[in-house]
Motif scaffolding. Structure first.
Motif, PDB file in Angstrom:
ATOM      1  N   ASP A 138       0.882  -1.169  -0.003  1.00 36.89           N
ATOM      2  CA  ASP A 138      -0.108   0.117   0.079  1.00 36.89           C
ATOM      3  C   ASP A 138       0.715   1.223  -0.094  1.00 36.89           C
ATOM      4  OD1 ASP A 138       1.202  -0.291   2.506  1.00 36.89           O
ATOM      5  OD2 ASP A 138      -1.025  -0.134   3.689  1.00 36.89           O
ATOM      6  N   GLU A 139       2.176   1.195  -0.241  1.00 36.16           N
ATOM      7  CA  GLU A 139       2.919   2.299  -0.582  1.00 36.16           C
ATOM      8  C   GLU A 139       2.450   3.117  -1.661  1.00 36.16           C
ATOM      9  OE1 GLU A 139       5.865   4.265   0.998  1.00 36.16           O
ATOM     10  OE2 GLU A 139       5.568   2.505   1.660  1.00 36.16           O
ATOM     11  N   PRO A 140       2.220   4.743  -1.268  1.00 35.55           N
ATOM     12  CA  PRO A 140       1.624   5.442  -2.399  1.00 35.55           C
ATOM     13  C   PRO A 140       2.469   5.332  -3.421  1.00 35.55           C
ATOM     14  CG  PRO A 140       1.363   6.434  -0.266  1.00 35.55           C
ATOM     15  CD  PRO A 140       2.245   5.096  -0.052  1.00 35.55           C
ATOM     16  N   ALA A 141       4.020   5.399  -3.475  1.00 38.97           N
ATOM     17  CA  ALA A 141       4.943   5.428  -4.631  1.00 38.97           C
ATOM     18  C   ALA A 141       4.416   4.248  -5.615  1.00 38.97           C
ATOM     19  CB  ALA A 141       6.228   5.552  -4.032  1.00 38.97           C
ATOM     20  N   PHE A 142       4.450   3.410  -4.622  1.00 38.85           N
ATOM     21  CA  PHE A 142       4.111   2.007  -5.253  1.00 38.85           C
ATOM     22  C   PHE A 142       2.837   1.893  -6.510  1.00 38.85           C
ATOM     23  CE2 PHE A 142       2.425  -2.555  -5.050  1.00 38.85           C
ATOM     24  CZ  PHE A 142       3.178  -3.221  -6.146  1.00 38.85           C
ATOM     25  N   VAL A 143       1.918   2.258  -5.639  1.00 29.57           N
ATOM     26  CA  VAL A 143       0.241   2.380  -6.291  1.00 29.57           C
ATOM     27  C   VAL A 143       0.514   3.486  -7.295  1.00 29.57           C
ATOM     28  CG1 VAL A 143      -1.837   2.751  -6.083  1.00 29.57           C
ATOM     29  CG2 VAL A 143      -0.696   1.714  -4.188  1.00 29.57           C
ATOM     30  N   GLN A 144       1.119   4.371  -7.276  1.00 27.81           N
ATOM     31  CA  GLN A 144       1.289   5.486  -8.203  1.00 27.81           C
ATOM     32  C   GLN A 144       1.998   4.924  -9.375  1.00 27.81           C
ATOM     33  OE1 GLN A 144       2.612   8.838  -6.059  1.00 27.81           O
ATOM     34  NE2 GLN A 144       0.867   9.026  -4.936  1.00 27.81           N
ATOM     35  N   ALA A 145       3.092   4.444  -9.172  1.00 23.22           N
ATOM     36  CA  ALA A 145       4.027   3.780 -10.217  1.00 23.22           C
ATOM     37  C   ALA A 145       3.176   2.708 -10.910  1.00 23.22           C
ATOM     38  CB  ALA A 145       5.165   2.986  -9.507  1.00 23.22           C
ATOM     39  N   LEU A 146       2.416   1.827 -10.438  1.00 20.70           N
ATOM     40  CA  LEU A 146       1.521   0.954 -11.062  1.00 20.70           C
ATOM     41  C   LEU A 146       0.403   1.800 -12.227  1.00 20.70           C
ATOM     42  CD1 LEU A 146       0.668  -1.691  -8.175  1.00 20.70           C
ATOM     43  CD2 LEU A 146       2.046  -1.989 -10.357  1.00 20.70           C
ATOM     44  N   ALA A 147      -0.132   2.741 -11.431  1.00 19.00           N
ATOM     45  CA  ALA A 147      -0.954   3.418 -12.185  1.00 19.00           C
ATOM     46  C   ALA A 147      -0.441   4.161 -13.399  1.00 19.00           C
ATOM     47  CB  ALA A 147      -1.731   4.494 -11.191  1.00 19.00           C
ATOM     48  N   ARG A 148       0.695   4.481 -13.304  1.00 15.83           N
ATOM     49  CA  ARG A 148       1.402   5.321 -14.346  1.00 15.83           C
ATOM     50  C   ARG A 148       1.829   4.374 -15.536  1.00 15.83           C
ATOM     51  NH1 ARG A 148       3.619   9.039 -10.535  1.00 15.83           N
ATOM     52  NH2 ARG A 148       5.116   7.626 -10.022  1.00 15.83           N
ATOM     53  N   SER A 149       2.129   3.222 -14.834  1.00 15.29           N
ATOM     54  CA  SER A 149       2.445   2.139 -16.050  1.00 15.29           C
ATOM     55  C   SER A 149       1.164   1.802 -16.695  1.00 15.29           C
ATOM     56  CB  SER A 149       3.064   0.885 -15.449  1.00 15.29           C
ATOM     57  OG  SER A 149       2.041   0.104 -14.580  1.00 15.29           O
TER      58      SER A 149
END
Length: 377
Positions: A138-149
């Motif tokens: 649930d790390e925000p940077a992880f979720v945002q990286a997935l969404a950007r991909s």
């Protein structure tokens, strides 16, 4: 090669049946051949080395060259975890941060890595300070990286006009017995999927009332084997149902994999694609793992630096860097836990399943009553 037309005796019924029985065996042999070809190229090893080089470059820039050393150790395979530890020991490293690239922690993955870490250091006469990153689901940077991909994949493959009807968020499966024993892996997967869907503003397919104009999402679990029940829904069964329901386009992302490997390059792009097409689906696309993308490496650097706070290496960080490492989550309160249990019980009732025994008595009793009322109808 096309078969020539020749006169030959008709095949008997038994010969035809035997031929049909041989098809699954032939398909299995072809799949094994594909796996061997992938193993020769070892995509996981190549990508792991790319991740190591990129992370080392970022740490050198932030902390100064030579102040942090990155080594790759695999839980199952080479280079081994024990070998990586010996490499760091020989280089004179005085403190260790262990970052298993399993976003959603589980006993068979990050848990077994912790066990292997202890086993590898059992004979050391001096054990250095060790910090262990259990997961980052649930790390925000992880979720945002997935969404950007996902956004980048859609933009590079036809834009909005070619967006799929459904985004299937597929995780590596585990036996259901592990969930019942208290392993939180399944819960972490669901949370990652929910946060990713929120970031992309995607509704769950069950909440769209049959609307097809907008991309929705679903969750599934892949890579099961053996005869025991695994956590559901299964990825292959989900795609079969999607095809039978008339769904034509599906994209798959696999957030449990930090690097592409056999379960993504072969299972998703070949096996699951074939399953979907066999049930009427027209297009299945795989959105690659984060691999060595800049967003992924920035996330790993953030996790490493955050776990280095309080150690001498903190003096090498700028004030801006230290401020950026503040965790986004606050400690969970009892009210947070109660709210989470109520959501779990409500979902269990919605899915017509028994609530977990770990939930509070009152909430579980309410969920069981709701389930009983549904069954009575």
């Amino acid at each position: 090669m096309r078969e020539k037309c020749v006169n030959r005796p008709l095949r008997s019924k038994s010969q035809t049946q035997n031929s049909k029985r041989s098809l699954p065996l032939l398909r299995l042999l072809l799949l094994l051949l594909r796996r061997l070809l992938l193993l020769r190229r070892s995509p996981l090893l190549v990508i792991s080395e790319q991740q190591k080089v990129a992370l080392q470059a970022r740490l050198d820039k932030t902390l100064g060259a030579g102040n942090a050393l990155v080594a790759v150790g695999m839980r199952y395979g080479q280079p081994s975890l024990a070998g990586a530890l010996e490499e760091l020991k020989a280089a004179g490293c005085e403190r260790l941060i262990v970052l298993p690239l399993y976003p959603q922690p589980a006993a068979p993955t990050s848990g077994s890595t912790f066990d292997a870490l202890g086993d590898a250091m059992r004979s050391w006469r001096h054990v250095p300070p060790v910090r262990f990153v259990a997961g980052y689901a649930d790390e925000p940077a992880f979720v945002q990286a997935l969404a950007r991909s996902v956004r980048q994949f859609w933009a590079a493959n036809g834009g909005d006009a070619e967006r799929p009807q459904r985004l299937l968020i597929s995780f590596h499966g585990v036996p259901r017995s592990t969930l019942l024993a208290g392993d939180p892996y399944h819960c972490w997967c669901v949370k990652t999927a929910r946060l990713l869907a929120d970031e992309l503003a995607l509704p769950h397919y069950a909440d769209t009332d049959g609307a097809k104009a907008r991309t929705n999402y679903a969750i599934s679990f892949q890579s099961r084997f053996g005869f025991a029940e695994w956590v559901r829904p299964y990825s292959d069964a989900s795609l079969e149902q999607f095809g039978d329901d008339g769904l034509e386009t599906v994209d798959i992302i696999a957030p449990a994999f930090s690097a592409d490997c056999l379960e993504t390059l072969e299972e998703i792009t070949i096996q699951l694609a074939e399953t979907f097409h066999e049930h009427g689906g027209k297009r299945l696309r795989y959105i690659p793992a984060l691999n060595a993308d800049d967003d992924a490496i920035a996330l790993y650097e953030q996790l490493v630096l955050r776990n280095a706070l309080g150690w001498p290496e903190q003096h090498l960080m700028s004030a801006e860097c230290i401020e950026s490492l503040a965790p986004s989550q606050r400690p969970r309160t009892e009210a947070d836990c109660i709210a989470a249990r109520r959501r779990a019980n409500a979902l269990a009732a919605q899915l017509e399943q028994e609530p977990l025994a770990a939930d509070t008595v009152d909430d579980a009793g309410e969920a069981k009553q709701t389930l009983k009322q549904k069954k009575d109808k």
